[in-house]
Design a protein around this motif. Structure first.
Motif, PDB file in Angstrom:
ATOM      1  N   UNK A  74       0.072 -15.217   2.127  1.00  0.00           N
ATOM      2  CA  UNK A  74       0.748 -14.012   2.610  1.00  0.00           C
ATOM      3  C   UNK A  74       1.452 -13.284   1.469  1.00  0.00           C
ATOM      4  N   UNK A  75       2.067 -14.027   0.553  1.00  0.00           N
ATOM      5  CA  UNK A  75       2.706 -13.394  -0.603  1.00  0.00           C
ATOM      6  C   UNK A  75       1.675 -12.709  -1.493  1.00  0.00           C
ATOM      7  N   UNK A  76       0.481 -13.271  -1.552  1.00  0.00           N
ATOM      8  CA  UNK A  76      -0.572 -12.699  -2.392  1.00  0.00           C
ATOM      9  C   UNK A  76      -1.040 -11.340  -1.884  1.00  0.00           C
ATOM     10  N   UNK A  77      -0.644 -10.981  -0.666  1.00  0.00           N
ATOM     11  CA  UNK A  77      -0.995  -9.656  -0.153  1.00  0.00           C
ATOM     12  C   UNK A  77      -0.431  -8.540  -1.029  1.00  0.00           C
ATOM     13  N   UNK A  78       0.599  -8.835  -1.823  1.00  0.00           N
ATOM     14  CA  UNK A  78       1.172  -7.808  -2.693  1.00  0.00           C
ATOM     15  C   UNK A  78       0.135  -7.255  -3.657  1.00  0.00           C
ATOM     16  N   UNK A  79      -0.873  -8.053  -3.995  1.00  0.00           N
ATOM     17  CA  UNK A  79      -1.887  -7.606  -4.949  1.00  0.00           C
ATOM     18  C   UNK A  79      -2.858  -6.602  -4.337  1.00  0.00           C
ATOM     19  N   UNK A  80      -2.873  -6.500  -3.016  1.00  0.00           N
ATOM     20  CA  UNK A  80      -3.791  -5.573  -2.358  1.00  0.00           C
ATOM     21  C   UNK A  80      -3.484  -4.113  -2.680  1.00  0.00           C
ATOM     22  N   UNK A  81      -2.221  -3.826  -3.009  1.00  0.00           N
ATOM     23  CA  UNK A  81      -1.842  -2.446  -3.283  1.00  0.00           C
ATOM     24  C   UNK A  81      -1.839  -2.086  -4.752  1.00  0.00           C
ATOM     25  N   UNK A  82      -2.223  -3.011  -5.641  1.00  0.00           N
ATOM     26  CA  UNK A  82      -2.191  -2.739  -7.077  1.00  0.00           C
ATOM     27  C   UNK A  82      -3.053  -1.539  -7.450  1.00  0.00           C
ATOM     28  N   UNK A  83      -2.523  -0.731  -8.342  1.00  0.00           N
ATOM     29  CA  UNK A  83      -3.289   0.372  -8.905  1.00  0.00           C
ATOM     30  C   UNK A  83      -4.423  -0.182  -9.771  1.00  0.00           C
ATOM     31  N   UNK A  84      -5.500   0.574  -9.955  1.00  0.00           N
ATOM     32  CA  UNK A  84      -6.597   0.101 -10.813  1.00  0.00           C
ATOM     33  C   UNK A  84      -6.087  -0.297 -12.194  1.00  0.00           C
ATOM     34  N   UNK A  85      -6.554  -1.456 -12.677  1.00  0.00           N
ATOM     35  CA  UNK A  85      -6.082  -1.956 -13.956  1.00  0.00           C
ATOM     36  C   UNK A  85      -4.710  -2.599 -13.881  1.00  0.00           C
TER      37      UNK A  85
ATOM     38  N   UNK B  43       0.824  -1.211   0.000  1.00  0.00           N
ATOM     39  CA  UNK B  43       0.000   0.000   0.000  1.00  0.00           C
ATOM     40  C   UNK B  43       0.858   1.262   0.000  1.00  0.00           C
ATOM     41  N   UNK B  44       2.115   1.142   0.422  1.00  0.00           N
ATOM     42  CA  UNK B  44       3.056   2.251   0.269  1.00  0.00           C
ATOM     43  C   UNK B  44       3.543   2.350  -1.178  1.00  0.00           C
ATOM     44  N   UNK B  45       3.873   1.203  -1.757  1.00  0.00           N
ATOM     45  CA  UNK B  45       4.457   1.173  -3.098  1.00  0.00           C
ATOM     46  C   UNK B  45       3.421   1.444  -4.178  1.00  0.00           C
ATOM     47  N   UNK B  46       2.213   0.922  -4.010  1.00  0.00           N
ATOM     48  CA  UNK B  46       1.130   1.075  -4.997  1.00  0.00           C
ATOM     49  C   UNK B  46       1.598   0.709  -6.403  1.00  0.00           C
ATOM     50  N   UNK B  47       1.981  -0.545  -6.611  1.00  0.00           N
ATOM     51  CA  UNK B  47       2.531  -0.937  -7.912  1.00  0.00           C
ATOM     52  C   UNK B  47       1.475  -1.009  -9.012  1.00  0.00           C
ATOM     53  N   UNK B  48       1.915  -0.766 -10.230  1.00  0.00           N
ATOM     54  CA  UNK B  48       1.072  -1.023 -11.401  1.00  0.00           C
ATOM     55  C   UNK B  48       1.191  -2.487 -11.814  1.00  0.00           C
TER      56      UNK B  48
END
Length: 508
Positions: A219-230, A190-195
């Motif tokens: 737990x690794x799948x939590x990375x998808x929680x911060x993805x930008x729309x699209x 959520x800090x990084x907000x990756x595309x």
């Protein structure tokens, strides 16, 4: 003629050349600037790493208070400091420096141009290497406008610090994110907000903190929680947890791209052949589902099946952010060895085949069952008169640790290892397993010694019976806390190859 001489106007021309100025830091963190105006070119939380023109961020932790080192940081050239109390230097004062570091990281992410693209990388193994490869590929195509987290800055301090160091003109940001407990990646992403979010692999790393491997995948799948729309999720097709990862990614609105050797992979490995200079020639296919079907053939400087597969994730991510695949291929071919993660050192030795050289493979930074298997397998594919393995304990494996360590016996046999030096108490089950192998089934027996620590291992390797000889290949791998990196440094320093440079660089 005037038109030719006119300097082109760029969108980021109004952006200052400093990384941060005092007013911007104060605005981002809600702090108050004092002691004079200042501008910084970098940021550090360790006073020993401060460089001229940096911002020193004085964090307060359980072990130490960074405010004790403000004077040292200024003496090393810090232009300003971020503190929670009054100091006699140019500063920004905040209520909590840890919260301020997070805020500065969020501000750095928020000020990026709308066209900039950010990639997050996680996984049980290979994430630093993939991060470094992505940076090399995108920095080349953007002509220096890529940014990444350095070393393995992938935790609750390293990620916001890496963000805070990101210039406003950045076109591509690549950030590694790690975890050893559930919930940690959720906060970091959520800090990084990756595309684009990449998961390299799922393996029983840190499994002592989890119920099973599926819980690690969750737990690794939590990375998808911060993805930008699209956003796009890049997932290992060969993992038994691929569908779990893909399902979580889709729940967060992501388009999923699978990479690997499986028939289901959208970016699929067709072939991987060793090259004459020790690298790998890769042929890969981008399927219809990627939106741009094609076949690619490129060379990577690193050997091993794990690197061939990880390169698919790199190429998928480069394509996903609109990068230049041609430049990416060139960058992968020139990617330097990664210190502690596969760097290869020619060392001067005596005896053996008479060449006067042996190959030292430095994998001393980290170890888990998956990375141990990959590197031992690659050792078996390395031409050598004798293959030696110096293996340090794998940490945080929980109740199954004995089985994971003992399970390395079969890969060592398959790799044709003839000498194994085992380091750390956790290696006792592997010693026991090697002691019970039916040597009549082997082309050559495995001689092994089990020692408690790196110092004792160094003494063994310095003995006449165990000293490396001409034509040998020596793998050194273990968890970082075992301290085998010191053993690597000592061997390289004592047996420096004056005929050629050593290859050392950062990565996983």
């Amino acid at each position: 003629m005037n038109a030719i001489l006119e300097w082109p106007v760029e969108d980021d021309d109004a952006i200052g050349t400093a990384l941060w100025i005092a007013a911007q830091i104060a605005e981002a963190t809600g702090g108050v600037a004092g002691g004079g105006d200042f501008a910084v070119a970098g940021a550090a939380t360790d006073s020993r790493e401060v460089m001229e023109g940096d911002l020193f961020i004085a964090l307060t932790g359980e072990a130490a208070d960074g405010h004790r080192f403000v004077e040292g940081a200024v003496a090393r050239g810090a232009s300003g400091v971020l503190v929670d109390r009054a100091v006699a230097h140019a500063h920004v004062c905040v209520g909590d420096t840890s919260a301020a570091l997070d805020a500065l990281g969020r501000a750095a992410r928020a000020r990026l141009n709308a066209e900039a693209r950010v990639i997050g990388v996680t996984g049980s193994a290979g994430k630093t290497g993939v991060k470094e490869a992505l940076y090399a590929a995108l920095d080349r195509s953007s002509r220096g406008q890529a940014h990444r987290s350095v070393k393995s800055f992938n935790n609750h301090v390293g990620v916001p610090l890496s963000l805070a160091r990101m210039p406003a003109r950045t076109r591509f940001g690549i950030f590694e994110m790690g975890m050893n407990h559930a919930g940690e990646l959720s906060a970091l992403t959520r800090l990084v907000r990756p595309h684009v979010a990449v998961v390299t692999t799922i393996a029983p790393a840190h499994i002592g903190h989890f119920a099973d491997e599926a819980a690690i995948a969750q737990a690794k799948a939590e990375i998808f929680e911060g993805l930008e729309p699209g956003g796009i999720a890049i997932v290992p097709a060969d993992s038994p947890h691929a569908q779990l990862l893909a399902g979580v990614a889709r729940d967060h609105g992501a388009r999923v791209i699978l990479f690997g050797t499986a028939a289901t992979a959208d970016v699929r490995l067709i072939d991987a052949l060793p090259t004459a200079d020790g690298g790998t020639l890769v042929t890969a296919e981008f399927g219809e589902s990627t939106g741009s079907p094609r076949k690619l053939c490129y060379t990577i400087s690193q050997p091993g099946a794990h690197w061939a597969v990880n390169s698919l994730a790199v190429m998928a991510a480069v394509a996903a952010v609109g990068g230049d695949l041609g430049a990416a291929g060139l960058a992968l071919a020139e990617l330097p060895d990664l210190a502690g993660r596969g760097a290869r050192h020619p060392i001067v030795v005596h005896g053996g085949d008479g060449t006067g050289h042996a190959l030292l493979i430095d994998e001393s930074y980290n170890a888990n069952p998956a990375s141990m298997l990959a590197t031992i397998t690659q050792l078996g594919a390395t031409p050598a008169r004798r293959r030696m393995a110096v293996l340090g304990a794998m940490k945080e494996l929980g109740e199954g640790g004995d089985g994971y360590h003992a399970g390395l016996a079969a890969p060592l046999v398959a790799a044709g290892v003839t000498r194994a030096l085992l380091v750390g108490a956790e290696m006792a089950p592997l010693a026991a397993a090697l002691g019970t192998i039916d040597l009549t089934t082997l082309a050559a027996p495995i001689a092994f010694v089990h020692v408690p620590g790196a110092a004792q291992a160094a003494a063994i390797l310095d003995s006449a019976d165990w000293a490396p000889q001409g034509g040998d290949a020596i793998l050194i791998k273990g968890s970082n806390s075992v301290g085998l990196s010191a053993l690597v440094k000592a061997l390289v320093a004592a047996r420096a190859d004056t005929d050629g440079p050593h290859t050392t660089a950062g990565g996983d």
